[in-house]
Design a protein around this motif. Structure first.
Motif, PDB file in Angstrom:
ATOM      1  N   PHE A  10     -24.743  -9.609  30.077  1.00  0.00           N
ATOM      2  CA  PHE A  10     -23.499  -9.535  29.315  1.00  0.00           C
ATOM      3  C   PHE A  10     -22.838  -8.179  29.485  1.00  0.00           C
ATOM      4  N   VAL A  11     -23.627  -7.126  29.385  1.00  0.00           N
ATOM      5  CA  VAL A  11     -23.082  -5.784  29.544  1.00  0.00           C
ATOM      6  C   VAL A  11     -22.477  -5.617  30.937  1.00  0.00           C
ATOM      7  N   GLU A  12     -23.155  -6.124  31.954  1.00  0.00           N
ATOM      8  CA  GLU A  12     -22.630  -6.015  33.324  1.00  0.00           C
ATOM      9  C   GLU A  12     -21.340  -6.814  33.477  1.00  0.00           C
ATOM     10  N   LEU A  13     -21.300  -8.021  32.869  1.00  0.00           N
ATOM     11  CA  LEU A  13     -20.094  -8.839  32.940  1.00  0.00           C
ATOM     12  C   LEU A  13     -18.926  -8.123  32.282  1.00  0.00           C
ATOM     13  N   TRP A  14     -19.139  -7.543  31.119  1.00  0.00           N
ATOM     14  CA  TRP A  14     -18.079  -6.822  30.407  1.00  0.00           C
ATOM     15  C   TRP A  14     -17.583  -5.651  31.256  1.00  0.00           C
ATOM     16  N   ARG A  15     -18.514  -4.842  31.731  1.00  0.00           N
ATOM     17  CA  ARG A  15     -18.123  -3.653  32.502  1.00  0.00           C
ATOM     18  C   ARG A  15     -17.437  -4.039  33.808  1.00  0.00           C
ATOM     19  N   PHE A  16     -17.925  -5.092  34.452  1.00  0.00           N
ATOM     20  CA  PHE A  16     -17.286  -5.564  35.681  1.00  0.00           C
ATOM     21  C   PHE A  16     -15.837  -5.955  35.413  1.00  0.00           C
ATOM     22  N   THR A  17     -15.616  -6.675  34.310  1.00  0.00           N
ATOM     23  CA  THR A  17     -14.264  -7.135  33.974  1.00  0.00           C
ATOM     24  C   THR A  17     -13.330  -5.962  33.724  1.00  0.00           C
ATOM     25  N   VAL A  18     -13.769  -5.002  32.934  1.00  0.00           N
ATOM     26  CA  VAL A  18     -12.935  -3.833  32.623  1.00  0.00           C
ATOM     27  C   VAL A  18     -12.657  -3.024  33.885  1.00  0.00           C
ATOM     28  N   ASP A  19     -13.702  -2.760  34.662  1.00  0.00           N
ATOM     29  CA  ASP A  19     -13.536  -1.956  35.875  1.00  0.00           C
ATOM     30  C   ASP A  19     -12.630  -2.647  36.889  1.00  0.00           C
ATOM     31  N   TYR A  20     -12.792  -3.950  37.032  1.00  0.00           N
ATOM     32  CA  TYR A  20     -11.985  -4.684  38.003  1.00  0.00           C
ATOM     33  C   TYR A  20     -10.512  -4.632  37.618  1.00  0.00           C
ATOM     34  N   LEU A  21     -10.225  -4.823  36.332  1.00  0.00           N
ATOM     35  CA  LEU A  21      -8.828  -4.836  35.900  1.00  0.00           C
ATOM     36  C   LEU A  21      -8.184  -3.458  36.000  1.00  0.00           C
ATOM     37  N   LYS A  22      -8.859  -2.425  35.558  1.00  0.00           N
ATOM     38  CA  LYS A  22      -8.208  -1.112  35.524  1.00  0.00           C
ATOM     39  C   LYS A  22      -8.324  -0.346  36.839  1.00  0.00           C
ATOM     40  N   ASN A  23      -9.366  -0.596  37.593  1.00  0.00           N
ATOM     41  CA  ASN A  23      -9.558   0.154  38.849  1.00  0.00           C
ATOM     42  C   ASN A  23      -9.079  -0.622  40.071  1.00  0.00           C
ATOM     43  N   GLU A  24      -9.541  -1.864  40.209  1.00  0.00           N
ATOM     44  CA  GLU A  24      -9.168  -2.647  41.381  1.00  0.00           C
ATOM     45  C   GLU A  24      -7.725  -3.152  41.294  1.00  0.00           C
ATOM     46  N   LYS A  25      -7.346  -3.638  40.126  1.00  0.00           N
ATOM     47  CA  LYS A  25      -6.018  -4.248  39.967  1.00  0.00           C
ATOM     48  C   LYS A  25      -4.999  -3.291  39.349  1.00  0.00           C
ATOM     49  N   GLU A  26      -5.455  -2.138  38.893  1.00  0.00           N
ATOM     50  CA  GLU A  26      -4.572  -1.102  38.330  1.00  0.00           C
ATOM     51  C   GLU A  26      -3.722  -1.635  37.169  1.00  0.00           C
ATOM     52  N   VAL A  27      -4.395  -2.340  36.276  1.00  0.00           N
ATOM     53  CA  VAL A  27      -3.764  -2.796  35.034  1.00  0.00           C
ATOM     54  C   VAL A  27      -4.006  -1.710  33.980  1.00  0.00           C
ATOM     55  N   HIS A  28      -2.925  -1.184  33.420  1.00  0.00           N
ATOM     56  CA  HIS A  28      -3.067  -0.046  32.517  1.00  0.00           C
ATOM     57  C   HIS A  28      -2.386  -0.260  31.163  1.00  0.00           C
ATOM     58  N   ASN A  29      -2.198  -1.519  30.807  1.00  0.00           N
ATOM     59  CA  ASN A  29      -1.597  -1.801  29.499  1.00  0.00           C
ATOM     60  C   ASN A  29      -2.492  -2.693  28.639  1.00  0.00           C
ATOM     61  N   LEU A  30      -3.816  -2.554  28.822  1.00  0.00           N
ATOM     62  CA  LEU A  30      -4.778  -3.305  28.021  1.00  0.00           C
ATOM     63  C   LEU A  30      -5.631  -2.360  27.186  1.00  0.00           C
ATOM     64  N   ILE A  31      -5.852  -2.744  25.947  1.00  0.00           N
ATOM     65  CA  ILE A  31      -6.810  -2.099  25.058  1.00  0.00           C
ATOM     66  C   ILE A  31      -7.956  -3.090  24.886  1.00  0.00           C
ATOM     67  N   TYR A  32      -9.173  -2.674  25.181  1.00  0.00           N
ATOM     68  CA  TYR A  32     -10.305  -3.607  25.249  1.00  0.00           C
ATOM     69  C   TYR A  32     -11.036  -3.673  23.903  1.00  0.00           C
ATOM     70  N   ALA A  33     -11.088  -4.884  23.347  1.00  0.00           N
ATOM     71  CA  ALA A  33     -11.681  -5.107  22.031  1.00  0.00           C
ATOM     72  C   ALA A  33     -12.885  -6.018  22.129  1.00  0.00           C
ATOM     73  N   ILE A  34     -13.964  -5.637  21.498  1.00  0.00           N
ATOM     74  CA  ILE A  34     -15.130  -6.503  21.373  1.00  0.00           C
ATOM     75  C   ILE A  34     -15.041  -7.195  20.014  1.00  0.00           C
ATOM     76  N   SER A  35     -15.476  -8.454  19.943  1.00  0.00           N
ATOM     77  CA  SER A  35     -15.315  -9.184  18.681  1.00  0.00           C
ATOM     78  C   SER A  35     -16.479 -10.134  18.444  1.00  0.00           C
ATOM     79  N   PRO A  36     -17.622  -9.596  17.999  1.00  0.00           N
ATOM     80  CA  PRO A  36     -18.727 -10.474  17.619  1.00  0.00           C
ATOM     81  C   PRO A  36     -18.345 -11.344  16.438  1.00  0.00           C
ATOM     82  N   GLN A  37     -18.975 -12.504  16.333  1.00  0.00           N
ATOM     83  CA  GLN A  37     -18.755 -13.359  15.160  1.00  0.00           C
ATOM     84  C   GLN A  37     -19.847 -13.093  14.145  1.00  0.00           C
TER      85      GLN A  37
END
Length: 399
Positions: free
Chosen positions: A223-250
């Motif tokens: 799970f940790v790897e999936l989360w980090r992969f998603t964040v890194d891919y969006l901000k580094n590979e795709k250069e998306v810079h208008n997202l604030i990343y929120a975790i939301s356990p139930q």
């Protein structure tokens, strides 16, 4: 009046983060000192100016009140679908929610749509309208299982394991979904070409078992790897810079501060601490969890909020309408809590009124008078109460 109070507070340039109205008594003999001019950090060091400003405001506003939000509120209501300017909340109060919550699964993967309607153009339109009024936009994603093709509730097929295998079919599919999200976010602009910030919460409710990214379908490391992969891919590979990343356990029953840290991806990968809570009428559990969430927010120096909650049909334990729900269940729990937002789940489009899948009032609902009392409370913030959420806050530095 509520807007004036907040603006005067912001003008004073004093942000109190070191103490809380619900904090345990100080036994050191010294008065607790406010943390003036705090520094808070985003996962994306290249975040846009508006994204950084929103983040500062999310931190600042939770010292003064709690923004009310509603999922899909501008997209459809109980008796209408994709009609510009409409909102069940606005038609009751004359005011829009302060927070507009949307699902981006259909944007990322058209086959992941929850409803049998093609609403992406209206989804984009309503996000722009909310932004232009100065409201906050949050987004989750009920994505289909990339390994089996089943829906988000299909927790079979070792989906996360396969997504993390570079070059696998699931990996390629998932990256294509992230590409679609990147394209959407980068082209989500207002009339002046300003990119609209989104509070994005991927893999929501990961503490539960229902999803392919949930606790029964992944290991902690995956799970940790999936989360980090998603964040890194969006901000580094795709250069998306208008997202604030929120975790939301139930968290529905009573938990602890540590419960919010279940499979925590790391402070450098989480910007906002959310909580999805379907606690029913267990107000004591909800209030206790909000206290812990608020305390963790101060410790981590990250804003926090309730990213989903409500009772389906606004009914009490015996199934009868709960007409005092807002002042008896929600308002006492958020009272004097440093929580930036509380978002109710959606009102399903159901013009025949044959179901009870709604979580907020609508015209002629029996809880409307109570909701109006909730609306008038100094604790709750709606669209007209907001300061300029996309302008920097003096005294708060965002790294």
């Amino acid at each position: 009046m509520k807007r004036l109070i907040i603006q005067l507070w912001l003008f004073a340039l004093v942000v109190i983060t070191g103490c809380s109205k619900d904090e345990s008594p100080n036994t050191s003999g010294e008065d607790p000192q406010p943390n003036e001019n705090p520094t808070i950090s985003l996962a994306d060091e290249n975040a846009t100016e508006e994204t950084r400003a929103l983040y500062a405001n999310l931190w600042a506003i939770q010292q003064e009140g709690t923004m009310f939000g509603h999922h899909d509120d501008l997209l459809y209501g109980r008796n209408w679908l994709a009609e510009q300017g409409r909102s069940d909340i606005q038609e009751i109060t004359g005011d829009y929610p302060a927070v507009y919550s949307v699902d981006l699964a259909e944007v990322m993967d058209p086959e992941s749509a929850l409803d049998p309607y093609e609403l992406n153009e209206d989804r984009k339109r309503t996000i722009i309208e909310a932004f232009e009024r100065g409201e906050v936009i949050t987004a989750n994603a009920h994505l289909n299982n990339p390994a089996t093709g089943g829906d988000a509730w299909d927790n079979s097929g070792d989906a996360v394991t396969k997504v993390l295998q570079d070059g696998s079919q699931a990996n390629i599919k998932f990256k294509r979904w992230l590409d679609n999200l990147a394209n959407f976010a980068q082209n989500l602009t207002d009339a002046n070409g300003v990119q609209i910030p989104l509070l994005f919460r991927p893999f929501h409710e990961h503490t539960q078992t229902w999803s392919w990214w949930g606790q029964n379908s992944t290991t902690e490391a995956e799970f940790v790897e999936l989360w980090r992969f998603t964040v890194d891919y969006l901000k580094n590979e795709k250069e998306v810079h208008n997202l604030i990343y929120a975790i939301s356990p139930q968290l529905d029953g009573i938990g602890s501060k540590e419960t919010f840290l279940f499979r925590w991806p790391g402070d450098d990968y989480v910007d906002f601490i959310g909580m999805d809570s379907y606690h029913g009428t267990n107000t004591s559990a909800f209030s206790s969890n909000l206290r812990n969430l608020s305390q963790l927010s101060r410790e981590k120096m990250k804003p926090c909020g309730v990213t989903e909650t409500g009772i389906e049909g606004i009914r009490n334990d015996n199934g009868e309408p709960y007409d005092n729900y807002w002042t008896q269940e929600i308002l006492p729990a958020i009272n004097d809590r440093e929580i930036s937002m509380i978002i109710m789940w959606r009102n399903e489009y159901d013009p025949e009124g044959i179901g009870h899948h709604y979580y907020a009032p609508f015209p002629d609902h029996s809880s409307v008078p109570d909701f109006m009392e909730f609306y008038e409370s100094s604790e709750t913030l709606f669209s007209s109460d907001l300061p300029e959420m996309y302008k920097p806050v003096s005294g708060i530095e965002v790294n």
